[in-house]
Design an enzyme around this catalytic site. Structure first.
Site, PDB file in Angstrom:
ATOM      1  N   GLU A 161       0.819  -1.213   0.000  1.00  0.00           N
ATOM      2  CA  GLU A 161       0.000   0.000   0.000  1.00  0.00           C
ATOM      3  C   GLU A 161       0.854   1.265   0.000  1.00  0.00           C
ATOM      4  OE1 GLU A 161      -3.841  -0.063   1.038  1.00  0.00           O
ATOM      5  OE2 GLU A 161      -3.912  -2.136   0.357  1.00  0.00           O
ATOM      6  N   HIS A 229      -3.570   1.542   7.994  1.00  0.00           N
ATOM      7  CA  HIS A 229      -2.216   1.846   7.505  1.00  0.00           C
ATOM      8  C   HIS A 229      -1.409   2.374   8.684  1.00  0.00           C
ATOM      9  CE1 HIS A 229      -4.073   2.705   3.285  1.00  0.00           C
ATOM     10  NE2 HIS A 229      -3.469   1.533   3.253  1.00  0.00           N
ATOM     11  N   CYS A 347      -2.664  11.221   4.083  1.00  0.00           N
ATOM     12  CA  CYS A 347      -3.082  10.241   3.056  1.00  0.00           C
ATOM     13  C   CYS A 347      -3.123  10.891   1.687  1.00  0.00           C
ATOM     14  CB  CYS A 347      -4.489   9.719   3.330  1.00  0.00           C
ATOM     15  SG  CYS A 347      -4.659   8.838   4.867  1.00  0.00           S
TER      16      CYS A 347
HETATM   17  O1  SUG Z   1      -7.719   2.690   1.422  1.00  0.00           O
HETATM   18  N1  SUG Z   1     -10.490   4.789   1.825  1.00  0.00           N
HETATM   19  C1  SUG Z   1      -9.055   4.629   1.738  1.00  0.00           C
HETATM   20  C2  SUG Z   1      -8.360   5.617   2.653  1.00  0.00           C
HETATM   21  C3  SUG Z   1      -6.873   5.610   2.425  1.00  0.00           C
HETATM   22  C4  SUG Z   1      -6.142   6.409   3.440  1.00  0.00           C
HETATM   23  N2  SUG Z   1      -4.769   6.422   3.151  1.00  0.00           N
HETATM   24  C5  SUG Z   1      -3.768   6.405   4.058  1.00  0.00           C
HETATM   25  N3  SUG Z   1      -3.970   6.088   5.300  1.00  0.00           N
HETATM   26  N4  SUG Z   1      -2.577   6.684   3.653  1.00  0.00           N
HETATM   27  C6  SUG Z   1      -8.642   3.211   2.071  1.00  0.00           C
HETATM   28  O2  SUG Z   1      -9.217   2.626   3.000  1.00  0.00           O
HETATM   29  C7  SUG Z   1     -12.780   4.363   1.147  1.00  0.00           C
HETATM   30  C8  SUG Z   1     -13.561   4.335  -0.147  1.00  0.00           C
HETATM   31  C9  SUG Z   1     -15.023   4.064   0.045  1.00  0.00           C
HETATM   32  O3  SUG Z   1     -15.412   3.410   1.010  1.00  0.00           O
HETATM   33  O4  SUG Z   1     -15.826   4.509  -0.822  1.00  0.00           O
HETATM   34  C10 SUG Z   1     -11.296   4.194   0.941  1.00  0.00           C
HETATM   35  O5  SUG Z   1     -10.880   3.558  -0.004  1.00  0.00           O
END
Ligand code: SUG
Length: 416
Positions: A161, A229, A347
């Site tokens: 990731e 993460h 993020c």
């Molecule tokens: O991968 N949310 C992302 C958020 C990513 C955050 N990134 C970091 N922590 N670096 C994920 O969980 C939600 C999309 C939805 O539910 O429609 C989503 O993909």
């Protein structure tokens, strides 16, 4: 001149709340809500403006082509006839979270003196597993200069990731650093998204010195508590590691390993007795951009406004800033639309330590470029998307047109 550049993902016109990310509390609890893509993108642009005004170099990535018809075609379906869960997965604007775009090892860390980037495969979540192709095309364009090496994804099933599970400690950005890869071990209710084998493969691709490369296990407590993460519970900048007490599986051993590899480290740890893990996750205290401010005024923390609204968090931060800690300034920014899907300020950005002159200038931001992006967003991004709208051919045509307008305004039509 080597410096840290933050590349933010421009929030795309398909931003919506589909509850796609198991183990991400915000995504789950806002599933089915009506999203506001236009407001979301403008919030992201304002964050970039804020950071530019602090004197920090800023870049951006364009949103990917969504809904992803090619991905649905590979599943032998299409937008009209796809089952609702597949349609939602095709629509996701999740590439906005650029911290998951790639892992970056700056030139001073690599055996060949180049800055290496490995695009993240994001295989754990179906809606994110089809990001890497579009992201890779963009990385190859932005970082085409010979100062960079851009790698394809680590093969499945080793989940990767990107920078969200990677930290770098160094005396200064242009100095050789110690790179820390944080991985999870599966088996719990919520998935561990970063696999050790993926992290090790990236370290090999990037030609990192094994003596300056650490692999540290993320705590199950953190993952099962909603820290999907590592960047939800820890962030590093130069010689500072800012972390929650529960971030690592074996806290004592992790800190000892880090100190041994990088003796100058200052570990700023927030105890669970001061800020509970649920408060840390709700407020996204650690999903902040910890940055070195120009003119030697120390470090600043660009954090979500939710941190100011969480009493335990704000109390801790105010005491830290009033004391002698390395974080001297706090900058709350409003990225609520992204936060509601579990994406905070950190993020939304990918850090690349490089000479800005080696980056394709079309990906670099200044006020005028941000004005241009904001004008396209204001004119073409949908105001709202409700879950039922994802089946609308008219909305599909609108979001495609919106992205095309942006690419034209940025002279990036080859990403079409
Ligand atoms: O991968 N949310 C992302 C958020 C990513 C955050 N990134 C970091 N922590 N670096 C994920 O969980 C939600 C999309 C939805 O539910 O429609 C989503 O993909």
């Amino acid at each position: 001149m080597i410096t840290e550049i933050n590349f933010d993902g421009i929030i795309g016109p398909t931003h919506n709340y589909a509850g796609l990310s198991r183990g991400n509390m915000a995504s789950a609890s806002n599933a089915g809500d009506v999203s506001q893509p236009r407001a979301a993108a403008l919030q992201g642009i304002d964050k970039m403006r804020h950071n530019l005004a602090l004197g920090l170099p800023q870049g951006f990535f364009a949103p990917l082509d969504r809904p992803d018809a090619a991905w649905l075609a590979a599943l032998a379906t299409d937008l009209d006839s796809a089952e609702a869960h597949l349609r939602a997965q095709a629509w996701s604007a999740s590439s906005m979270w650029a911290a998951n775009a790639a892992t970056v090892s700056p030139a001073p860390d690599s055996g060949d003196g180049k800055c290496h980037l490995t695009v993240a495969n994001l295989v754990t979540m179906p809606h994110r597993s089809h990001e890497w192709q579009g992201t890779l095309a963009q990385l190859r364009l932005a970082f085409a200069h010979p100062a960079f090496v851009v790698h394809g994804p680590v093969p499945a099933p080793f989940g990767d990731e990107g920078a969200a599970n990677h930290m770098r400690l160094c005396a200064g950005h242009g100095q050789p650093g110690v790179e820390i890869f944080v991985y999870g071990v599966g088996g719990g209710r919520f998935p561990a998204r970063q696999h050790l084998d993926a992290s090790k493969a990236i370290a090999r691709h990037h030609r990192l010195d094994p003596d300056r490369t650490l692999f540290i296990r993320q705590s199950d407590t953190a993952i099962q508590g909603g820290a999907f993460h590592n960047d939800v519970v820890a962030v590093a900048n130069e010689r500072v590691l800012f972390t929650h007490e529960t971030a690592f599986e074996d806290r004592t051993a992790a800190h000892a390993q880090i100190r041994a590899a990088f003796p100058e480290v200052e570990i700023v740890e927030v105890p669970a007795s001061a800020v509970s893990l649920p408060d840390a996750i709700k407020s996204y205290l650690f999903n902040a951009q910890l940055v070195s401010l120009p003119d030697d005024v120390g470090m600043g923390l660009i954090l979500p406004t939710e941190a100011r609204e969480t009493p335990s968090v704000w109390t801790w931060l105010e005491a830290h800033v009033a004391g002698n800690g390395p974080i001297r300034r706090l900058f709350p920014v409003d990225v609520r639309q992204s936060m509601a899907n579990g994406g905070g300020p950190a993020c939304l950005r990918l850090r690349v330590v490089a000479d800005p002159a080696t980056v394709d200038p079309r990906f670099m931001a200044d006020e005028a470029t941000l004005d241009r992006i904001a004008a396209v967003v204001a004119a073409h991004w949908p105001e709202a998307i409700a879950p039922g709208d994802l089946a609308s051919p008219a909305l599909t045509a609108d979001v495609r047109r919106a992205r095309a307008q942006l690419l034209a305004a940025l002279d990036l039509t080859e990403l079409g």
